[in-house]
Design a protein around this motif. Structure first.
Motif, short mmCIF file in Angstrom:
data_model
loop_
_atom_site.label_atom_id
_atom_site.label_comp_id
_atom_site.label_asym_id
_atom_site.label_seq_id
_atom_site.Cartn_x
_atom_site.Cartn_y
_atom_site.Cartn_z
N PRO A 280 0.83 -1.20 0.00
CA PRO A 280 0.00 0.00 0.00
C PRO A 280 0.86 1.25 0.00
O PRO A 280 1.91 1.30 0.63
CB PRO A 280 -0.80 -0.12 1.30
CG PRO A 280 -0.79 -1.58 1.63
CD PRO A 280 0.52 -2.09 1.12
N THR A 311 -10.90 5.21 -5.47
CA THR A 311 -10.40 4.30 -4.44
C THR A 311 -11.51 3.75 -3.57
O THR A 311 -11.23 3.05 -2.58
CB THR A 311 -9.38 5.02 -3.54
OG1 THR A 311 -10.04 6.08 -2.84
CG2 THR A 311 -8.25 5.59 -4.37
N GLN A 312 -12.77 4.07 -3.92
CA GLN A 312 -13.92 3.61 -3.14
C GLN A 312 -13.78 3.98 -1.67
O GLN A 312 -14.12 3.21 -0.77
CB GLN A 312 -14.10 2.10 -3.31
CG GLN A 312 -14.37 1.67 -4.74
CD GLN A 312 -14.54 0.18 -4.91
OE1 GLN A 312 -14.45 -0.56 -3.94
NE2 GLN A 312 -14.79 -0.26 -6.12
N VAL A 314 -11.06 4.42 0.04
CA VAL A 314 -9.90 3.88 0.75
C VAL A 314 -8.90 4.98 1.09
O VAL A 314 -8.33 5.00 2.19
CB VAL A 314 -9.22 2.78 -0.09
CG1 VAL A 314 -7.89 2.36 0.54
CG2 VAL A 314 -10.14 1.59 -0.22
N ARG A 317 -9.83 7.12 4.06
CA ARG A 317 -9.89 6.32 5.27
C ARG A 317 -8.50 5.94 5.75
O ARG A 317 -8.29 5.66 6.92
CB ARG A 317 -10.72 5.05 5.04
CG ARG A 317 -12.21 5.29 4.91
CD ARG A 317 -13.01 4.01 5.15
NE ARG A 317 -12.62 2.94 4.23
CZ ARG A 317 -13.21 2.70 3.07
NH1 ARG A 317 -14.22 3.49 2.67
NH2 ARG A 317 -12.82 1.70 2.30
N THR A 318 -7.55 5.92 4.81
CA THR A 318 -6.18 5.56 5.14
C THR A 318 -5.38 6.78 5.58
O THR A 318 -4.57 6.70 6.51
CB THR A 318 -5.49 4.92 3.92
OG1 THR A 318 -6.26 3.82 3.46
CG2 THR A 318 -4.08 4.47 4.26
N SER A 384 -3.31 8.65 -5.06
CA SER A 384 -4.47 7.81 -4.77
C SER A 384 -4.45 6.52 -5.56
O SER A 384 -4.93 5.49 -5.08
CB SER A 384 -5.75 8.58 -5.10
OG SER A 384 -5.89 8.73 -6.49
N VAL A 387 -2.79 3.87 -3.68
CA VAL A 387 -3.55 3.34 -2.56
C VAL A 387 -4.51 2.27 -3.03
O VAL A 387 -4.83 1.33 -2.31
CB VAL A 387 -4.31 4.48 -1.85
CG1 VAL A 387 -5.19 3.93 -0.74
CG2 VAL A 387 -3.32 5.47 -1.28
N ALA A 388 -4.98 2.39 -4.26
CA ALA A 388 -5.92 1.43 -4.81
C ALA A 388 -5.32 0.04 -4.93
O ALA A 388 -6.02 -0.93 -5.20
CB ALA A 388 -6.41 1.89 -6.18
N LYS A 390 -4.60 -1.75 -2.66
CA LYS A 390 -5.15 -2.61 -1.62
C LYS A 390 -6.04 -3.68 -2.22
O LYS A 390 -6.28 -4.71 -1.62
CB LYS A 390 -5.91 -1.77 -0.60
CG LYS A 390 -5.03 -1.00 0.37
CD LYS A 390 -5.88 -0.23 1.35
CE LYS A 390 -4.98 0.43 2.39
NZ LYS A 390 -4.46 -0.51 3.36
N GLN A 391 -6.58 -3.37 -3.42
CA GLN A 391 -7.33 -4.38 -4.14
C GLN A 391 -6.34 -5.43 -4.67
O GLN A 391 -5.14 -5.23 -4.72
CB GLN A 391 -8.09 -3.75 -5.30
CG GLN A 391 -9.03 -2.62 -4.86
CD GLN A 391 -9.59 -1.88 -6.05
OE1 GLN A 391 -9.20 -2.11 -7.18
NE2 GLN A 391 -10.51 -0.98 -5.77
#
Length: 654
Positions: A280, A311-312, A314, A317-318, A384, A387-388, A390-391
């Motif tokens: 991440p 990022t829906q 994410v 929130r991160t 960003s 960060v995506a 994470k998927q």
């Protein structure tokens, strides 16, 4: 009696959009008694015919020479507007008292304004002039024609071109190129090694026809203010220069597409690593703050919503969003307080899709475009996309190359209104910031007027009284035509601040004249006045000139201080005339095609005041305020120094 000058340092380099180079020259103590003076010669080596093609330039450079840059006060020698095939020469006498640090100079060369991806060839030569009967022999220079003649235009950087020091026993040279001064091109490159946690990433976004050089002074002030905490990382976005006319949507989405292309290339080169989970990003960063100038503020607002959907949720929130700051940003669009001809010209596409966005023009299906350009926009979007990860790798690569489209891109209403709507992705993310602040120029800003950058008058400000004899302004209010003429002349013929101004800058009054905290909940009153339900004045500087106390944000405690000022200001007891126009509620405003620009601007303002509070700061700068407020050029935009210092001191970026 002096001898013939001897070439001590020679350098050939190229500058592009936002290009800047600096040389720290030091005369070694062992030769102080032998040198009479130094000569600095800077040549603009671009072909002379470029002088008649300003639309692809302008092809000019500016030079600043500072003696003893670590000692105050600093009074630089400035030479602006060096055209193609022109040479600038500056002489610097040597202090023979052999005082420690008295024979140091900083030479700065920068591109004044280059609108397209062009390069200016620069040749810098530094000569030493020996005193009588002092033999000095230069060292034979190595043949580096391959290095210097090719510059590095193909790579788009001057990082590999180093100066030749021909007299190393006499002069030392510390050279920094654009990348070393402004920072790396990608946010991941700015991260420090190790597993350090709790870093605060501060992103700075330039405006239309700008570059990362515009925001350099702000970066330097924030870095200087936070150098001891070792937790602050400032990052200049340089992803939209020469492409700011393509629309806010394009500017906000462009970096994601570039990141997708980079990922595709990596996948093709390292297919055997597909099953390895990506780490991440960004590692170690826990907080983010965003600062935007002019159009950059709107690009940032769009990017917030785009990132949220990309990022829906994410990303935010991160990473905790802390400060959202705009500087002279047309948050409500332009045209409703400019002459009608300007709004009409923008609606016709004088500055492309960006002009239509700013004029609050309705969007049709033909105007909705994907971001297919290979260049990038705000680095926040680039951040960003990592960060995506994470998927799973298979999910992130399921549709490589497809451009993203978020809810902000749907519907025919103006983009600025869509971003401000309560419930939109951008509006929802804005609410998550611990504080939101807008700096607004009270006057002398031709591009972005006071009502749009302050979102209708902070929310009430007696402009007439401010410019009255008993008010705070030291000059009468100027017409927009006068401001336009001054701005154009300042661009073509930059003015050099007088020596006395540099010497007296420490005692100059702060340009910040009003600071108000506007609580959430703007309403339409029965009489049609547009006011905030609860307005708390956090700092208003009175006639006494004493520093006003600042109330902390009860929610965050993040606002640290208010810069002192000896200016005075007056507030009207009720809504100002700028706020007296009627406002419509979002529920009754689905059809925006028949609304005036003022009505649309009021709808945008209502959206930004629904469910979120703002700190609004009024700034009075007497000359060319739109670029002075960010100090686009450090030595020329002296009037804005204290405004930037106010920003660096007011907010906690640790």
């Amino acid at each position: 009696m002096t001898q013939k000058p001897l070439l001590a340092i020679s350098h050939k380099v190229a500058l592009s959009v936002g290009g800047i180079i600096r040389y720290r020259i030091k005369l070694l103590p062992s030769h102080v008694k032998n040198i009479d003076k130094l000569q600095f010669r800077i040549r603009n080596s671009a072909p002379i015919y470029r002088n008649i093609t300003p639309s692809s330039g302008p092809w000019k450079i500016a030079v600043a020479l500072v003696r003893n840059p670590e000692k105050l006060p600093i009074v630089p020698e400035l030479v602006p507007s060096i055209g193609c095939a022109q040479v600038c020469r500056l002489d610097a006498s040597v202090n023979h008292d052999d005082d420690e640090g008295c024979n140091e100079w900083e030479l700065e060369v920068l591109s004044e304004m280059i609108l397209h991806h062009n390069w200016i060839d620069i040749k810098v030569e530094i000569f030493v002039v020996p005193r009588a009967n002092t033999p000095l022999e230069p060292i034979a220079a190595e043949d580096s024609s391959n290095n210097n003649n090719t510059t590095s235009r193909a790579e788009g950087t001057d990082a590999e071109v180093q100066p030749q020091v021909l007299l190393p026993t006499v002069l030392s040279c510390d050279y920094k190129d654009t990348r070393a001064i402004c920072g790396p091109a990608r946010p991941e490159d700015v991260l420090r090694a190790g597993d350090e946690q709790g870093l605060h990433l501060v992103l700075l976004t330039h405006g239309i026809h700008g570059s990362w050089l515009d925001m350099l002074y702000i970066k330097e002030q924030i870095d200087a203010r936070n150098k001891d905490n070792e937790k602050t990382i400032t990052f200049l976005t340089d992803t939209n220069h020469a492409g700011t006319e393509e629309g806010i949507q394009m500017a906000g989405q462009r970096p994601r597409n570039q990141q997708q292309q980079q990922q595709q290339q990596q996948q093709q080169q390292h297919q055997h690593r597909h099953k390895t989970a990506a780490k991440p990003f960004p590692r170690g960063i826990s907080k983010v703050s965003i600062i935007g100038h002019s159009l950059g503020g709107l690009i940032n607002v769009y990017a917030l919503g785009f990132i949220e959907e990309l990022t829906q949720g994410v990303f935010f929130r991160t990473i905790q969003p802390i400060h959202f700051i705009t500087l002279a940003s047309p948050l409500l669009g332009v045209g409703f307080e400019h002459p009608w001809v300007l709004g009409y010209a923008l609606s016709l596409g004088v500055i492309g899709q960006t002009g239509k966005d700013l004029a609050l023009e309705n969007r049709s299906s033909k105007l909705k475009r994907s971001a297919s350009s290979a260049s990038s926009a705000t680095s926040l979007s680039t951040t960003s996309s990592m960060v995506a990860h994470k998927q799973s790798a298979s999910e992130s690569a399921s549709a490589p190359g497809l451009s993203m489209e978020c809810a902000l891109d749907k519907g025919p209403e103006p983009l600025l209104l869509a971003m401000a709507r309560p419930g939109s992705a951008s509006n929802c993310v804005l609410k998550q910031f611990l504080d939101r602040t807008s700096y607004a120029n009270i006057d002398n800003d031709m591009a972005v007027k006071f009502n749009t950058s302050s979102m209708m008058g902070i929310p009430s400000f007696d402009m007439d009284h401010f410019f009255s004899p008993e008010g705070a302004a030291t000059q009468p209010k100027k017409s927009i035509y006068h401001s336009a003429l001054v701005s154009v002349l300042a661009l073509l013929l930059p003015q050099i601040p007088p020596r006395a101004k540099f010497i007296g800058i420490a005692n100059a009054p702060s340009p910040v004249v009003i600071v108000e905290r506007v609580e959430a909940g703007s309403v339409e009153k029965p009489n049609g006045n547009f006011e905030a339900q609860d307005t708390t004045t956090t700092a208003i500087i009175g006639d006494s000139g004493k520093e006003a106390k600042t109330k902390k944000n009860k929610k965050t405690g993040s606002v640290k201080s208010t810069a002192p000022s000896n200016r005075s200001t007056s507030r009207s007891s009720s809504g100002s005339s700028s706020n007296s126009s009627r406002s419509a509620s979002p529920s009754s405003s689905n059809d925006t095609s028949t609304k005036s620009r003022l009505d649309l601007a009021l709808l945008v303002s209502e959206g930004y005041h629904t469910g979120m509070d703002w700190t609004k700061i009024g700034v009075f700068i007497e000359h060319e305020a739109h670029v002075q407020i960010i100090v686009r050029r450090k030595w020329y935009n002296l009037d804005g120094w204290k405004c930037v210092q106010d920003l660096a001191e007011r907010f906690d970026f640790s």
